[in-house]
Design a protein around this motif. Structure first.
Motif, PDB file in Angstrom:
ATOM      1  N   ASN A 176     -49.690 -44.699  22.147  1.00  0.00           N
ATOM      2  CA  ASN A 176     -50.223 -45.702  21.214  1.00  0.00           C
ATOM      3  C   ASN A 176     -49.491 -45.727  19.890  1.00  0.00           C
ATOM      4  OD1 ASN A 176     -52.307 -46.363  23.084  1.00  0.00           O
ATOM      5  ND2 ASN A 176     -53.436 -44.578  22.395  1.00  0.00           N
ATOM      6  N   SER A 177     -48.221 -45.370  19.866  1.00  0.00           N
ATOM      7  CA  SER A 177     -47.462 -45.392  18.624  1.00  0.00           C
ATOM      8  C   SER A 177     -46.592 -46.634  18.539  1.00  0.00           C
ATOM      9  CB  SER A 177     -46.581 -44.147  18.505  1.00  0.00           C
ATOM     10  OG  SER A 177     -47.381 -43.013  18.316  1.00  0.00           O
ATOM     11  N   VAL A 178     -46.198 -46.986  17.317  1.00  0.00           N
ATOM     12  CA  VAL A 178     -45.334 -48.124  17.057  1.00  0.00           C
ATOM     13  C   VAL A 178     -44.113 -47.611  16.304  1.00  0.00           C
ATOM     14  CG1 VAL A 178     -45.114 -50.326  15.847  1.00  0.00           C
ATOM     15  CG2 VAL A 178     -47.281 -49.719  16.935  1.00  0.00           C
ATOM     16  N   ILE A 179     -42.924 -47.950  16.802  1.00  0.00           N
ATOM     17  CA  ILE A 179     -41.674 -47.596  16.145  1.00  0.00           C
ATOM     18  C   ILE A 179     -41.071 -48.887  15.610  1.00  0.00           C
ATOM     19  CG2 ILE A 179     -39.401 -46.529  16.406  1.00  0.00           C
ATOM     20  CD1 ILE A 179     -41.757 -44.605  16.930  1.00  0.00           C
ATOM     21  N   GLY A 180     -40.835 -48.944  14.299  1.00  0.00           N
ATOM     22  CA  GLY A 180     -40.314 -50.149  13.664  1.00  0.00           C
ATOM     23  C   GLY A 180     -38.898 -50.475  14.111  1.00  0.00           C
ATOM     24  N   ALA A 181     -38.543 -51.743  14.029  1.00  0.00           N
ATOM     25  CA  ALA A 181     -37.222 -52.207  14.433  1.00  0.00           C
ATOM     26  C   ALA A 181     -36.134 -51.536  13.610  1.00  0.00           C
ATOM     27  CB  ALA A 181     -37.142 -53.725  14.269  1.00  0.00           C
ATOM     28  N   GLY A 182     -35.033 -51.197  14.264  1.00  0.00           N
ATOM     29  CA  GLY A 182     -33.893 -50.598  13.593  1.00  0.00           C
ATOM     30  C   GLY A 182     -34.053 -49.133  13.244  1.00  0.00           C
ATOM     31  N   SER A 183     -35.100 -48.488  13.719  1.00  0.00           N
ATOM     32  CA  SER A 183     -35.349 -47.080  13.399  1.00  0.00           C
ATOM     33  C   SER A 183     -34.434 -46.159  14.189  1.00  0.00           C
ATOM     34  CB  SER A 183     -36.805 -46.716  13.705  1.00  0.00           C
ATOM     35  OG  SER A 183     -37.673 -47.451  12.890  1.00  0.00           O
ATOM     36  N   ILE A 184     -34.128 -45.013  13.592  1.00  0.00           N
ATOM     37  CA  ILE A 184     -33.376 -43.962  14.260  1.00  0.00           C
ATOM     38  C   ILE A 184     -34.334 -42.787  14.421  1.00  0.00           C
ATOM     39  CG2 ILE A 184     -31.331 -42.487  14.211  1.00  0.00           C
ATOM     40  CD1 ILE A 184     -30.672 -45.482  14.145  1.00  0.00           C
ATOM     41  N   VAL A 185     -34.826 -42.571  15.640  1.00  0.00           N
ATOM     42  CA  VAL A 185     -35.842 -41.545  15.900  1.00  0.00           C
ATOM     43  C   VAL A 185     -35.128 -40.227  16.184  1.00  0.00           C
ATOM     44  CG1 VAL A 185     -37.883 -40.948  17.245  1.00  0.00           C
ATOM     45  CG2 VAL A 185     -37.330 -43.348  16.849  1.00  0.00           C
ATOM     46  N   THR A 186     -35.203 -39.295  15.212  1.00  0.00           N
ATOM     47  CA  THR A 186     -34.506 -38.014  15.335  1.00  0.00           C
ATOM     48  C   THR A 186     -35.451 -36.858  15.635  1.00  0.00           C
ATOM     49  OG1 THR A 186     -34.691 -37.669  12.955  1.00  0.00           O
ATOM     50  CG2 THR A 186     -32.686 -38.741  13.757  1.00  0.00           C
ATOM     51  N   ARG A 187     -36.756 -37.051  15.399  1.00  0.00           N
ATOM     52  CA  ARG A 187     -37.752 -35.994  15.614  1.00  0.00           C
ATOM     53  C   ARG A 187     -38.923 -36.550  16.400  1.00  0.00           C
ATOM     54  NH1 ARG A 187     -38.984 -34.651   9.728  1.00  0.00           N
ATOM     55  NH2 ARG A 187     -37.146 -35.754   9.054  1.00  0.00           N
ATOM     56  N   ASP A 188     -39.763 -35.653  16.910  1.00  0.00           N
ATOM     57  CA  ASP A 188     -40.954 -36.062  17.655  1.00  0.00           C
ATOM     58  C   ASP A 188     -41.878 -36.883  16.769  1.00  0.00           C
ATOM     59  OD1 ASP A 188     -39.931 -34.657  19.765  1.00  0.00           O
ATOM     60  OD2 ASP A 188     -41.356 -33.005  19.630  1.00  0.00           O
ATOM     61  N   ILE A 189     -42.493 -37.908  17.372  1.00  0.00           N
ATOM     62  CA  ILE A 189     -43.449 -38.771  16.691  1.00  0.00           C
ATOM     63  C   ILE A 189     -44.809 -38.541  17.342  1.00  0.00           C
ATOM     64  CG2 ILE A 189     -44.055 -41.167  16.143  1.00  0.00           C
ATOM     65  CD1 ILE A 189     -41.471 -40.224  14.773  1.00  0.00           C
ATOM     66  N   PRO A 190     -45.864 -38.225  16.544  1.00  0.00           N
ATOM     67  CA  PRO A 190     -47.182 -37.970  17.132  1.00  0.00           C
ATOM     68  C   PRO A 190     -47.830 -39.248  17.675  1.00  0.00           C
ATOM     69  CG  PRO A 190     -47.284 -37.851  14.742  1.00  0.00           C
ATOM     70  CD  PRO A 190     -45.844 -38.045  15.102  1.00  0.00           C
ATOM     71  N   ALA A 191     -48.931 -39.095  18.353  1.00  0.00           N
ATOM     72  CA  ALA A 191     -49.676 -40.223  18.917  1.00  0.00           C
ATOM     73  C   ALA A 191     -50.422 -40.979  17.820  1.00  0.00           C
ATOM     74  CB  ALA A 191     -50.659 -39.713  19.963  1.00  0.00           C
ATOM     75  N   ASN A 192     -50.646 -42.264  18.062  1.00  0.00           N
ATOM     76  CA  ASN A 192     -51.462 -43.133  17.205  1.00  0.00           C
ATOM     77  C   ASN A 192     -50.949 -43.263  15.784  1.00  0.00           C
ATOM     78  OD1 ASN A 192     -53.500 -43.683  19.243  1.00  0.00           O
ATOM     79  ND2 ASN A 192     -54.052 -41.540  18.999  1.00  0.00           N
ATOM     80  N   VAL A 193     -49.641 -43.493  15.632  1.00  0.00           N
ATOM     81  CA  VAL A 193     -49.067 -43.685  14.300  1.00  0.00           C
ATOM     82  C   VAL A 193     -48.101 -44.864  14.297  1.00  0.00           C
ATOM     83  CG1 VAL A 193     -49.276 -41.261  13.634  1.00  0.00           C
ATOM     84  CG2 VAL A 193     -47.154 -42.078  14.669  1.00  0.00           C
ATOM     85  N   ILE A 194     -47.810 -45.347  13.087  1.00  0.00           N
ATOM     86  CA  ILE A 194     -46.757 -46.323  12.866  1.00  0.00           C
ATOM     87  C   ILE A 194     -45.636 -45.562  12.180  1.00  0.00           C
ATOM     88  CG2 ILE A 194     -46.096 -48.426  11.649  1.00  0.00           C
ATOM     89  CD1 ILE A 194     -49.071 -49.260  11.830  1.00  0.00           C
ATOM     90  N   ALA A 195     -44.428 -45.648  12.713  1.00  0.00           N
ATOM     91  CA  ALA A 195     -43.289 -44.925  12.161  1.00  0.00           C
ATOM     92  C   ALA A 195     -42.094 -45.860  12.092  1.00  0.00           C
ATOM     93  CB  ALA A 195     -42.968 -43.709  13.022  1.00  0.00           C
ATOM     94  N   ALA A 196     -41.254 -45.672  11.070  1.00  0.00           N
ATOM     95  CA  ALA A 196     -40.064 -46.505  10.917  1.00  0.00           C
ATOM     96  C   ALA A 196     -39.078 -45.821   9.989  1.00  0.00           C
ATOM     97  CB  ALA A 196     -40.450 -47.879  10.370  1.00  0.00           C
ATOM     98  N   GLY A 197     -37.859 -46.316   9.986  1.00  0.00           N
ATOM     99  CA  GLY A 197     -36.854 -45.866   9.036  1.00  0.00           C
ATOM    100  C   GLY A 197     -35.692 -45.137   9.665  1.00  0.00           C
ATOM    101  N   ASN A 198     -34.774 -44.709   8.777  1.00  0.00           N
ATOM    102  CA  ASN A 198     -33.606 -43.955   9.184  1.00  0.00           C
ATOM    103  C   ASN A 198     -33.462 -42.765   8.255  1.00  0.00           C
ATOM    104  OD1 ASN A 198     -31.191 -42.985  10.027  1.00  0.00           O
ATOM    105  ND2 ASN A 198     -29.980 -44.703   9.304  1.00  0.00           N
ATOM    106  N   PRO A 199     -33.894 -41.583   8.660  1.00  0.00           N
ATOM    107  CA  PRO A 199     -34.499 -41.242   9.952  1.00  0.00           C
ATOM    108  C   PRO A 199     -35.939 -41.732  10.034  1.00  0.00           C
ATOM    109  CG  PRO A 199     -34.503 -39.324   8.552  1.00  0.00           C
ATOM    110  CD  PRO A 199     -33.767 -40.406   7.801  1.00  0.00           C
ATOM    111  N   CYS A 200     -36.420 -41.913  11.235  1.00  0.00           N
ATOM    112  CA  CYS A 200     -37.769 -42.429  11.462  1.00  0.00           C
ATOM    113  C   CYS A 200     -38.811 -41.444  10.947  1.00  0.00           C
ATOM    114  CB  CYS A 200     -37.959 -42.657  12.963  1.00  0.00           C
ATOM    115  SG  CYS A 200     -39.454 -43.536  13.387  1.00  0.00           S
ATOM    116  N   ARG A 201     -39.746 -41.955  10.126  1.00  0.00           N
ATOM    117  CA  ARG A 201     -40.825 -41.142   9.568  1.00  0.00           C
ATOM    118  C   ARG A 201     -42.153 -41.846   9.780  1.00  0.00           C
ATOM    119  NH1 ARG A 201     -37.414 -40.395   4.260  1.00  0.00           N
ATOM    120  NH2 ARG A 201     -36.088 -38.692   4.974  1.00  0.00           N
TER     121      ARG A 201
END
Length: 67
Positions: free
Chosen positions: A27-52
């Motif tokens: 149930n997570s959302v990763i924003g467009a253009g993000s660079i996911v370098t680390r684990d992302i927990p459940a139920n969050v919105i994350a974006a950026g470079n690096p993705c946070r």
């Protein structure tokens, strides 16, 4: 290379890059253009470079957007 684990109901925006060995929780959302370098927990919105994590997805969000 390491496997990538993507949970159920994950939305990944266009032009995002997920590096090897990363896990994205359910149930997570990763924003467009993000660079996911680390684990992302459940139920969050994350974006950026690096993705946070920007914020958690609340119950109000779930009822408003029918998630």
């Amino acid at each position: 290379s390491l496997p990538i684990h993507i949970g159920n109901k994950v939305w990944i925006g266009a032009n995002s890059v997920v590096l090897p060995g990363v896990t994205i929780g359910e149930n997570s959302v990763i924003g467009a253009g993000s660079i996911v370098t680390r684990d992302i927990p459940a139920n969050v919105i994350a974006a950026g470079n690096p993705c946070r994590v920007i914020r958690e997805i609340t119950e109000e969000d779930k009822t408003k957007y029918l998630l």
